[in-house]
Structure formats: C-alpha cells, structure tokens
Enzyme design. Structure first.
Site, PDB file in Angstrom:
ATOM      1  N   ASN A   8     -30.362  20.433 -24.256  1.00 47.28           N
ATOM      2  CA  ASN A   8     -29.102  21.001 -24.735  1.00 47.28           C
ATOM      3  C   ASN A   8     -29.440  22.352 -25.362  1.00 47.28           C
ATOM      4  OD1 ASN A   8     -26.700  21.613 -25.984  1.00 47.28           O
ATOM      5  ND2 ASN A   8     -26.498  19.667 -27.053  1.00 47.28           N
ATOM      6  N   ARG A  89     -27.076  19.701 -20.603  1.00 46.91           N
ATOM      7  CA  ARG A  89     -25.707  19.660 -21.102  1.00 46.91           C
ATOM      8  C   ARG A  89     -25.112  21.059 -20.973  1.00 46.91           C
ATOM      9  NH1 ARG A  89     -23.225  20.094 -26.976  1.00 46.91           N
ATOM     10  NH2 ARG A  89     -21.118  19.498 -26.414  1.00 46.91           N
ATOM     11  N   HIS A 178     -16.390  17.643 -25.255  1.00 51.51           N
ATOM     12  CA  HIS A 178     -16.989  16.387 -25.748  1.00 51.51           C
ATOM     13  C   HIS A 178     -16.730  15.258 -24.744  1.00 51.51           C
ATOM     14  CE1 HIS A 178     -16.322  17.898 -30.164  1.00 51.51           C
ATOM     15  NE2 HIS A 178     -17.528  18.207 -29.751  1.00 51.51           N
ATOM     16  N   GLY A 206     -17.485  15.192 -35.419  1.00 53.16           N
ATOM     17  CA  GLY A 206     -18.780  15.725 -35.841  1.00 53.16           C
ATOM     18  C   GLY A 206     -18.540  17.095 -36.439  1.00 53.16           C
ATOM     19  N   ARG A 237     -14.143  25.335 -37.654  1.00 52.59           N
ATOM     20  CA  ARG A 237     -13.077  25.788 -36.733  1.00 52.59           C
ATOM     21  C   ARG A 237     -11.715  25.290 -37.210  1.00 52.59           C
ATOM     22  NH1 ARG A 237     -15.673  23.446 -31.370  1.00 52.59           N
ATOM     23  NH2 ARG A 237     -17.713  23.436 -32.365  1.00 52.59           N
ATOM     24  N   ASP A 278     -20.280  20.688 -44.653  1.00 54.90           N
ATOM     25  CA  ASP A 278     -20.774  19.326 -44.454  1.00 54.90           C
ATOM     26  C   ASP A 278     -19.798  18.349 -45.097  1.00 54.90           C
ATOM     27  OD1 ASP A 278     -22.227  16.801 -45.014  1.00 54.90           O
ATOM     28  OD2 ASP A 278     -23.888  17.882 -44.091  1.00 54.90           O
ATOM     29  N   GLY A 326     -20.893  12.205 -36.242  1.00 51.45           N
ATOM     30  CA  GLY A 326     -21.401  12.274 -37.622  1.00 51.45           C
ATOM     31  C   GLY A 326     -20.428  11.837 -38.702  1.00 51.45           C
ATOM     32  N   VAL A 327     -19.233  12.416 -38.735  1.00 57.70           N
ATOM     33  CA  VAL A 327     -18.250  12.064 -39.759  1.00 57.70           C
ATOM     34  C   VAL A 327     -17.635  10.700 -39.445  1.00 57.70           C
ATOM     35  CG1 VAL A 327     -16.074  12.746 -40.860  1.00 57.70           C
ATOM     36  CG2 VAL A 327     -17.734  14.510 -40.191  1.00 57.70           C
ATOM     37  N   GLY A 328     -17.235  10.502 -38.201  1.00 55.18           N
ATOM     38  CA  GLY A 328     -16.558   9.262 -37.809  1.00 55.18           C
ATOM     39  C   GLY A 328     -17.414   8.027 -38.016  1.00 55.18           C
ATOM     40  N   ASN A 330     -20.038   7.775 -40.089  1.00 54.26           N
ATOM     41  CA  ASN A 330     -20.657   7.629 -41.417  1.00 54.26           C
ATOM     42  C   ASN A 330     -19.712   7.684 -42.607  1.00 54.26           C
ATOM     43  OD1 ASN A 330     -23.510   7.516 -40.619  1.00 54.26           O
ATOM     44  ND2 ASN A 330     -23.085   9.553 -39.791  1.00 54.26           N
ATOM     45  N   GLU A 380     -24.747  10.933 -26.630  1.00 48.49           N
ATOM     46  CA  GLU A 380     -24.523  11.830 -25.500  1.00 48.49           C
ATOM     47  C   GLU A 380     -25.780  11.983 -24.648  1.00 48.49           C
ATOM     48  OE1 GLU A 380     -22.598  14.433 -28.504  1.00 48.49           O
ATOM     49  OE2 GLU A 380     -21.500  15.214 -26.789  1.00 48.49           O
TER      50      GLU A 380
HETATM   51  P1  AMP Z   1     -22.495  15.691 -35.512  1.00 43.33           P
HETATM   52  O1  AMP Z   1     -21.936  16.988 -35.042  1.00 43.33           O
HETATM   53  O2  AMP Z   1     -21.986  14.501 -34.786  1.00 43.33           O
HETATM   54  O3  AMP Z   1     -24.012  15.706 -35.621  1.00 43.33           O
HETATM   55  O4  AMP Z   1     -21.957  15.501 -37.011  1.00 43.33           O
HETATM   56  C1  AMP Z   1     -22.429  16.332 -38.043  1.00 43.33           C
HETATM   57  C2  AMP Z   1     -21.559  16.158 -39.260  1.00 43.33           C
HETATM   58  O5  AMP Z   1     -21.524  14.772 -39.639  1.00 43.33           O
HETATM   59  C3  AMP Z   1     -22.146  16.868 -40.479  1.00 43.33           C
HETATM   60  O6  AMP Z   1     -21.579  18.123 -40.629  1.00 43.33           O
HETATM   61  C4  AMP Z   1     -21.717  15.998 -41.623  1.00 43.33           C
HETATM   62  O7  AMP Z   1     -20.595  16.580 -42.221  1.00 43.33           O
HETATM   63  C5  AMP Z   1     -21.291  14.687 -41.022  1.00 43.33           C
HETATM   64  N1  AMP Z   1     -22.029  13.574 -41.627  1.00 43.33           N
HETATM   65  C6  AMP Z   1     -23.276  13.163 -41.350  1.00 43.33           C
HETATM   66  N2  AMP Z   1     -23.607  12.106 -42.138  1.00 43.33           N
HETATM   67  C7  AMP Z   1     -22.531  11.849 -42.917  1.00 43.33           C
HETATM   68  C8  AMP Z   1     -22.226  10.889 -43.936  1.00 43.33           C
HETATM   69  N3  AMP Z   1     -23.104   9.964 -44.328  1.00 43.33           N
HETATM   70  N4  AMP Z   1     -20.985  10.942 -44.509  1.00 43.33           N
HETATM   71  C9  AMP Z   1     -20.092  11.876 -44.113  1.00 43.33           C
HETATM   72  N5  AMP Z   1     -20.326  12.790 -43.172  1.00 43.33           N
HETATM   73  C10 AMP Z   1     -21.520  12.782 -42.583  1.00 43.33           C
END
Ligand code: AMP
Length: 394
Positions: A8, A89, A178, A206, A237, A278, A326-328, A330, A380
């Site tokens: 990627n 990718r 995505h 994410g 964004r 973040d 990431g957000v979804g 965690n 992915e």
């Molecule tokens: P991704 O693009 O899927 O790698 O997601 C990255 C984003 O996931 C980061 O910017 C974080 O804001 C979020 N993230 C990762 N870990 C956590 C967590 N434990 N709680 C909330 N957000 C998280």
C-alpha cells in the site's frame, strides 16, 4: 502455501504485509515513512521481532528495496517459490477497473490516466507498482481497487444531479472508497449471522470514514463519492458540506483550489473542530470538559446517526449495523453515543459486550435475533491477498 506480498504505497509512505491468503496470518509487516523527504524511517515486524531504524529512502524504489532487505533479513527470500503474487492497493479504479486486475504496461497506463480523479492517491500507488514490478519481475502483480466493490452501485445512488453533459465528459459520479473493507466486513457479518439475505449498514470508521448500505451482499449506497471527501466526518476531512461553501470562500476569503483542498482535506473533520485528529485524544478532551471537543464528538455522532437512518430507509429496514476500523472497533463511547439514538430502529447495545475488547468479530447488542449490532475487525490486507491470488491464478 505461498504468501502474498501486499503493498500500500502512499505519497510519502510504503506499508507492506506478507500474508498467508488462507489464514490471514502475516509472516512479516512493516511501514516505511517519509519516503522522498529527509529522515526516512522503517518499522518492520516479524513475529515478535521488531526492527526499527532511520533509513535513507529518496523514492519508492528505495522503499521497496528497504522492504525487501528487511523481510529477507528475517530469513524469507522473496521469489516465485515463496510469493504467489504481489497485491497492490490502488485507491481509484475509475470507470474501467471494476475488479482486481493483473498488471501489465497497459494497466499501468490506465491507472495513470485515472489519476486525474485521485491526484493525491493514484500517483503514489503507481510509483509503488512500478518499483515493485522492477524489483520482482518474475511475480504476478495484481491491482486491487478501493472503488471496485461499488462499481455497480444503483444509478440513483451513483448519480450527481449535475448537468449530464458535464458529468459524462468528466466521468463524474459517486465511486465510493474503502470498498475492500466494506466487502470484507459485510461478508464476515453474513457468515457470522449465517444469512446471505441481510440488510446491512457497515460503518468503516478510521482516519478516513465511510458508511455503506449492503443488500444481500451487494452495495446499494455508500457515503464517499467522486473522491474520499464526501460523507462522514473524518479525522481531518470535512465529509458532507454545502457545495456552496468553497464558492463562497473563494469569493470572500480569496482561497484558491489548493487552499480549499487543504482546508477540507487536512484542516477539517474532528481536527478542524477540536485540534485533535486522534479519536482517543478527542474523547479524553471531551471528558475533561473541553467544549470544542464535545461539539466535535457530537457532530461526528450526529452525522453517523443521520446516515444510518437514511440507509435504513434505502434498505427498507435494517438487519445488522456493524462498526469497523480504528475508531469503530475500539471506541466503546462512540458506539454507545450512536446506539443511544437508534433504538427506534430496534437496535440495542449491551453495555458489557460493548466494553469487552477482542480481536474477533462479535455482537455487542443485547439480543440474539435481528437486528444485530456487531464489531468486526477489518483486514484489508487479507482481503487484498485473497483477491491477488485468485486473480493471479486465472
Ligand atoms: P485506522 O485508519 O483504521 O487505522 O484508524 C485510525 C484511527 O483509529 C486513529 O486516528 C484513532 O483515532 C482511532 N483509534 C485507534 N485506537 C483507538 C481507541 N482505542 N479508541 C478510539 N479510537 C481509536
């Protein structure tokens, strides 16, 4: 069984993984950052071993060489005996690439032609392809497009209400992104629930974020459009805005195209609203009483609630709502805030299941029947690896 090398390539980075397409296990993975600028950096992981150091990476060719060296240092020689295919990718497939495609000169040229639709992403993907094909000329290289899953989006969902002569001439439509993740996650949900006729809403949240509505395995709506800027609120964004805003800003604030691009892609979203990009930092700041962070969280949640409601209408109901990325995956507080407002659709959330941490697909609602609420770790790289071997075989 041979592995697949998944690459990627970003404008200043190269992410890679050597994946077993059967199991999804990664024999090695890594990230090379600051490609093309000074202060390059490599982080390579193989099992429990981590190799992290500063390296000189003037371009993607140097990054591919560094990747190869790091993997081979761990005892795996990369060649036809060990690698079944290289999966790349690629963000934008335009109108013509509607499925994973074996790369040759013609395909390279076509990806280059499509770059006009994704000037921030496709040139980097192409640089990754060219460097990797040079380094591994004996391996099949396959391009897997982020837009492909949405290629058959129904016309009413894919069409912008803009003068048709303009949209036809410039290939303007909603492409969606995505796609590899939405395809993988919705298939996991169907398997998990043992049904292939589901009305699903998938939230990939994410740094970039998108929603999709999937009916019996086929996407019928998605939130990203011509570019990955439309739709949900993201890390930096804006997602949906009044299209009049850029016009207004160019008139009153003298912003040119690059200024508007920078504003909406890099200085907006939760970062623009709160100073935090973040999501963990955003939630901490909100919980600490920061008003900007609270508003950013509420705007993020509001947009999600709006989309889930709209997609339930498009689908004629909802059987499964799934959080991924990431957000979804965690953020339990985010899921709680969204579900608090979706009870009218019959969706529930079990507070204990919601707080449990796991790397597995799981239900977080309080029931056993439908509709279900799930958390599904997206993968992915594994999905790209599977597409790459299938395509290389045919
Ligand atoms: P991704 O693009 O899927 O790698 O997601 C990255 C984003 O996931 C980061 O910017 C974080 O804001 C979020 N993230 C990762 N870990 C956590 C967590 N434990 N709680 C909330 N957000 C998280």
């Amino acid at each position: 069984m041979s592995n697949v090398l998944v690459i990627n390539a970003g404008s200043s980075s190269l992410k890679y993984q050597l994946v077993d397409p059967e199991s999804g296990d990664a024999a090695a993975k890594g990230l090379i950052e600051r490609v093309g600028t000074s202060g390059g950096h490599l982080k390579h992981e193989s099992g429990k071993q981590v190799d992290e150091r500063d390296i000189d990476v003037p371009d993607h060719t140097a990054a591919v060489a560094a990747m190869r060296e790091a993997i081979e240092r761990g005892g795996i020689t990369l060649g036809p005996d060990t690698v079944a295919a290289v999966g790349h990718r690629i963000v934008h497939g335009g109108r013509n690439f509607t499925e994973p495609t074996l790369i040759d000169e013609r395909v390279e040229s076509e990806i280059e032609r499509v770059s006009v639709l994704a000037p921030l992403h496709n040139p980097a993907g192409l640089a990754g392809i060219r460097s990797a094909r040079e380094a591994f000329p004996d391996l099949p290289h396959v391009a897997v497009f982020d837009t492909a899953f949405f290629a058959d989006l129904p016309a009413p969902a894919a069409t912008y209400a803009i003068d048709r002569t303009v949209t036809r001439e410039h290939a303007i439509r909603r492409y969606g992104f995505h796609g590899t993740s939405h395809e993988y996650v919705s298939a996991q949900v169907a398997r998990f629930l043992g049904r292939d006729d589901l009305r699903q809403v998938v939230l990939h949240l994410g740094n970039g974020a998108s929603a999709s509505a999937v009916l019996a395995g086929r996407p019928v709506e998605t939130s990203m459009g011509l570019t990955p800027l439309e739709g949900l609120v993201m890390g930096t964004r804006s997602g949906d805005i009044d299209p009049g805003i850029p016009l207004h800003l160019s008139r009153v604030a003298g912003l040119d195209v690059d200024g508007i691009d920078d504003l909406l892609n890099r200085r907006s979203g939760i970062y623009g609203l709160s100073g935090h990009r973040d999501f963990r930092d955003l939630v901490s700041a909100k919980d600490g009483g920061d008003d900007d962070a609270r508003l950013a969280f509420e705007v993020y949640v509001h947009r999600l609630v709006k989309y889930v409601g709209a997609y339930a209408a498009v689908l004629g109901g909802i059987d499964a709502l799934t959080f991924a990325a990431g957000v979804g995956e965690n953020s339990a507080p985010l899921r709680a805030a969204v579900l608090e407002r979706l009870g009218f659709l019959g969706l529930t959330l079990d507070p204990h299941r919601n707080e449990e941490r796991s790397g597995q697909a799981r239900r977080v609602d309080s029931g056993e029947g439908l509709p279900a609420v799930l958390v599904v770790p997206t993968n992915e790289e594994w999905a790209i690896a599977r597409h790459a071997v299938e395509t290389a075989r045919t």
